[in-house]
Design an enzyme around this catalytic site. Structure first.
Site, PDB file in Angstrom:
ATOM      1  N   ASP A 140      36.287  39.759  39.238  1.00 48.17           N
ATOM      2  CA  ASP A 140      35.545  40.122  40.430  1.00 48.17           C
ATOM      3  C   ASP A 140      35.285  38.912  41.323  1.00 48.17           C
ATOM      4  OD1 ASP A 140      33.810  42.176  41.841  1.00 48.17           O
ATOM      5  OD2 ASP A 140      32.318  40.637  41.419  1.00 48.17           O
TER       6      ASP A 140
ATOM      7  N   GLU B 188      40.533  40.160  42.179  1.00 53.65           N
ATOM      8  CA  GLU B 188      40.017  40.721  43.427  1.00 53.65           C
ATOM      9  C   GLU B 188      39.836  39.536  44.374  1.00 53.65           C
ATOM     10  OE1 GLU B 188      36.248  43.104  45.399  1.00 53.65           O
ATOM     11  OE2 GLU B 188      35.972  41.506  43.957  1.00 53.65           O
TER      12      GLU B 188
END
Length: 826
Positions: free
Chosen positions: A495, A548
């Site tokens: 993330d 990401e």
């Protein structure tokens, strides 16, 4: 992670003044403060208990106590200040026990105040002139007797729970302690007679930052040490003046359980005999200024259910049944394999289900829809459910909201048995400021950078990790390995990578410091990500890491040893989310069809950079919350047109180079935004609901997309190879049509053509390879089964020798309105 609720408010860590006793409710959420009685022997209330209030059970269910013998502790008591008054030593006791030389006032004060680095040097058994000195610390005990083969010796009270005596022995026997609390006595092992339970190799690897199985060295681990069963507690706290273990087993009073420092490693250790699985614990840390803080174990492998936050001694008993899956998962590189992902927020997919209940329903649902993988939003323990798991406090513990770590293993095992890979979101970019967790863990910045401005994450009110610190980098690298090895996770979606890579991320001019080369790149974060990826791929064959990353950083999915034009080696990820494609394509389909021709390039631009990285096309949770609307609700027009746009877009997405990811609820065209409080609107699929066929039709299309996708190598085998794609017509902007060819490794083709206008286009000519004599329609999103109008191409489409689109042959299918059609050779 582009849209996220803010961190919940946290309570400042309230601590007493230096040297004072800690009265912070034992540092446990959901537990009332335990009043501390005076430092005198308490009156006995009943057998096995003592007068005076004690901490009650924690919020949530308390784990089952182990059957191994353990000491029943007295209520909490305050530590006495240095140099207290002590009774005069007695003369020779039983079995010729002589009085021991008293501790110095300094040692005594530091020991009782929880600020001694070497309690084992003061407590336990030590040869002295004329015998064997044994000293124990048992708060609230009235007497202590040493028991060994042929030996029973009473120790003399020294006050404040200290008992000592010199026994006429030359060697240390295997002894036990009989502790008298007045109305009850207990026989226990002496924790301070044991050698360190952490080996030199572990300490060496810790110092080097290369302990790839860190969870086996730090935290609470049930073990047998010197022939005795118990739990070894270890914690890294290099700035602490002292550390003590507190838990239910000592009424959250650590006076009798100080830990020893293992030299320059910064690690503190204590082996507690008789402590076993299910015990609640924390670490009471004496900070450099003398104040105290009570912290959850950063390496805890199990936790209480929030809002309670104690750590739990854990041992796994799960027996894996996925050997076949594990052996096969690395046979084909992920970028050359089918990869269709269903993203799930476990706590709200079916609210109220446990991991084991999910193991019955989730694999069956995902397998029926044909997805190859599920991706769990973060499952590591987090205090605030509204953060969706993206603000982690227990990096090594699956959240207790749905069960135990073994229950989570059971879920992963069930998915593997169903032939479904398991990805999970992993969050090494930041952590919350909760004062019982990682923030200033031992009284000074430890996991976070020293500079407060550098440590503060500007977007989420959290703290960033200090990637330049050896031990912190080791903590995170080992954590990535931990999930893959201990829970058989098949992939980590990392993330907020962009926030890690750039020193100026979300910071104003003057609010950040350039790196040593004067640049904005966070060199420590780059090195960490490279090390993490290299380690995971080396240790865990078949595992994929996915970034990401929302910028144009060069080489996200390039090998770490291949240096790019910017002077950096690749980050080493296997795949990267294509945030640009997501943003552009959603912007295009949200426009009214009459305006789409002016935005045609937003749908074709992705092919300019499609092979710069190994991409995933994500329609994730971030795109269907906080006012962004659900996927079908982004579409213009009436309800039929919205669904038709939705179906056409999914057909275009599944044919576009790159892997696919779809968030739960979007597979059946849920019209409302997702909310973690109630999850998907499953009632839309209730047959009693009038519009149920509309939603079921979209779900049937997703099932067919996945089925055709898996059976068509042209759609995944050459996702990262430019030879696997060719435009038929990428500039039909006046028609709102996109047509292209996909090719498998053996050259077999598939045609995908999408009509993003609400009109039927009859005999729409497309240039095609001349070696294919005829084509057949294998998918049409306008099929009545999916809720379409039923305009299809029922028979073979013969290739005609009519040049078109730069090719010598062509076909003329009918294009339904707002639909995608796939054609394959007959």
């Amino acid at each position: 992670m582009t849209a996220r609720p803010p961190s919940r408010p946290t309570t400042p860590d309230t601590t007493p003044a230096p040297g004072a006793a800690d009265d912070s409710a034992a540092g446990r959420s959901g537990r009332a403060a335990t009043p501390r009685p005076p430092a005198v022997a308490p009156a006995v209330a009943a057998r096995g208990t003592f007068a005076g209030p004690a901490a009650g059970p924690s919020a949530g269910a308390s784990p089952t106590r182990p059957s191994a013998p353990r000491e029943t502790a007295a209520p909490s008591r305050a530590a006495a200040p240095p140099g207290p008054s002590r009774p005069a030593p007695s003369a020779t006791g039983s079995h010729g026990v002589r009085s021991a030389a008293p501790l110095s006032d300094e040692d005594r004060g530091r020991l009782l105040d929880g600020a001694h680095h070497d309690p084992h040097g003061l407590l336990g058994a030590h040869p002295v002139r004329g015998g064997l000195l044994i000293r124990v610390l048992k708060p609230c005990a009235r007497g202590v007797t040493v028991l060994a083969k042929g030996l029973r010796a009473d120790l003399a009270a020294e006050g404040d729970g200290l008992f000592a005596g010199v026994l006429p022995l030359r060697t240390v026997p295997d002894y036990e302690l009989l502790v008298d609390y007045g109305d009850t006595t207990v026989t226990v092992q002496d924790p301070y007679r044991f050698l360190p339970a952490l080996g030199e190799l572990d300490l060496h690897l810790l110092a080097e930052g290369r302990h790839e199985q860190l969870w086996q060295a730090l935290g609470a681990r049930i073990t047998e040490h010197q022939g005795v069963s118990g739990t070894r507690f270890t914690v890294w706290a290099p700035n602490a003046r002292g550390v003590r273990v507190v838990g239910d087993f000592n009424y959250w009073d650590g006076t009798g359980h100080p830990m020893r420092s293992l030299g320059s490693s910064g690690v503190w250790e204590l082996f507690l005999p008789g402590i076993g699985e299910g015990e609640l614990y924390k670490f009471e840390i004496t900070r450099p200024d003398g104040s105290r803080t009570v912290r959850a174990d950063p390496m805890a492998r199990r936790t209480e259910c929030p809002p309670a936050n104690a750590s739990v001694v854990e041992a796994s008993h799960h027996r894996w049944t996925d050997a076949g899956w594990m052996a096969r998962r690395g046979e084909r590189p992920v970028h050359e394999a089918p990869f269709s992902v269903y993203e799930v927020h476990l706590a709200s997919w079916r609210p109220g289900l446990t991991y084991r209940q999910l193991a019955v329903q989730l694999p069956a649902y995902v397998k029926d829809l044909g997805f190859t993988h599920v991706e769990f939003m973060p499952v590591a323990e987090h205090p605030f459910g509204g953060s969706w798991g993206y603000q982690v406090t227990g990096f090594y513990a699956p959240t207790a909201r749905m069960g135990t770590p073994d229950d989570f293993r059971f879920l992963v095992d069930a998915l593997h048995r169903a032939g479904i890979g398991v990805l999970m979101d992993w969050v090494p970019a930041h952590f919350p400021r909760d004062d019982w967790a990682l923030a200033e863990f031992d009284g000074r910045p430890l996991y976070e950078p020293q500079d407060p401005a550098r440590a503060a994450h500007p977007d989420w009110g959290t703290l960033e990790f200090d990637y330049g610190r050896t031990e912190v980098r080791n903590f995170l690298v080992a954590n990535a390995v931990y999930w893959c090895e201990e829970f058989h996770i098949d992939g980590l979606r990392v993330d907020a990578v962009a926030s890690m890579l750039y020193l100026d991320y979300s910071r104003e001019d003057g609010g950040w410091t350039p790196n040593v080369h004067g640049g904005r790149e966070n060199l420590d974060a780059v090195a960490f990500l490279q090390e993490m990826n290299a380690t995971v791929y080396r240790r865990c064959p078949g595992v994929a890491t996915i970034a990401e990353e929302s910028t144009a950083w060069d080489g996200v999915t390039r090998a770490t040893h291949h240096v790019g034009p910017g002077g950096f080696g690749g980050l080493g990820f296997g795949l990267k989310w294509n945030m640009g494609w997501m943003h552009d394509s959603l912007g295009y389909v949200s426009k009214e069809p009459v305006h789409r021709k002016y935005h045609h390039g937003e749908m074709t631009f992705s092919m300019i950079y499609a092979y710069s990285e190994n991409y995933v096309l994500p329609i994730s949770h971030d795109e269907v919350v906080h006012g962004k609307r659900a996927l079908v609700s982004k579409m213009p027009g009436d309800w039929w047109q919205q669904r038709a746009n939705h179906r056409a877009y999914l057909g275009f997405m599944w044919a576009h180079p790159g892997k696919q990811l779809l968030f739960m609820g979007q597979e059946f065209a849920q019209g409302a935004e997702w909310a973690e409080s109630h999850g998907p609107d499953w009632w839309l699929l209730d047959p009693s609901y009038e519009a149920e066929p509309d939603h079921r039709g979209v779900r049937d299309l997703v099932r067919e997309l996945n089925r055709r996708y898996a059976a068509t190598p042209a759609l995944w085998e050459r996702d990262t190879d430019p030879a696997g794609f060719s435009w038929i017509d990428g500039d039909a902007r006046e028609d709102n049509v996109f047509s292209f060819l996909r090719f498998a490794a053996d050259g077999s083709p598939l045609i995908s053509v999408t009509n993003f206008s609400p009109v039927v286009r009859h005999a729409y000519r497309l240039g095609v390879p001349d070696h294919v004599p005829a084509w057949r329609e294998v998918l049409n999103t306008d099929d009545p089964r999916y809720g379409g109008s039923g305009i299809i191409n029922p028979g073979p489409l013969k290739t005609e020798p009519t040049p078109w689109n730069g090719r010598t042959a062509s076909v003329s299918p009918v294009l339904p309105p707002l639909a995608t059609v796939w054609l394959r050779p007959v």
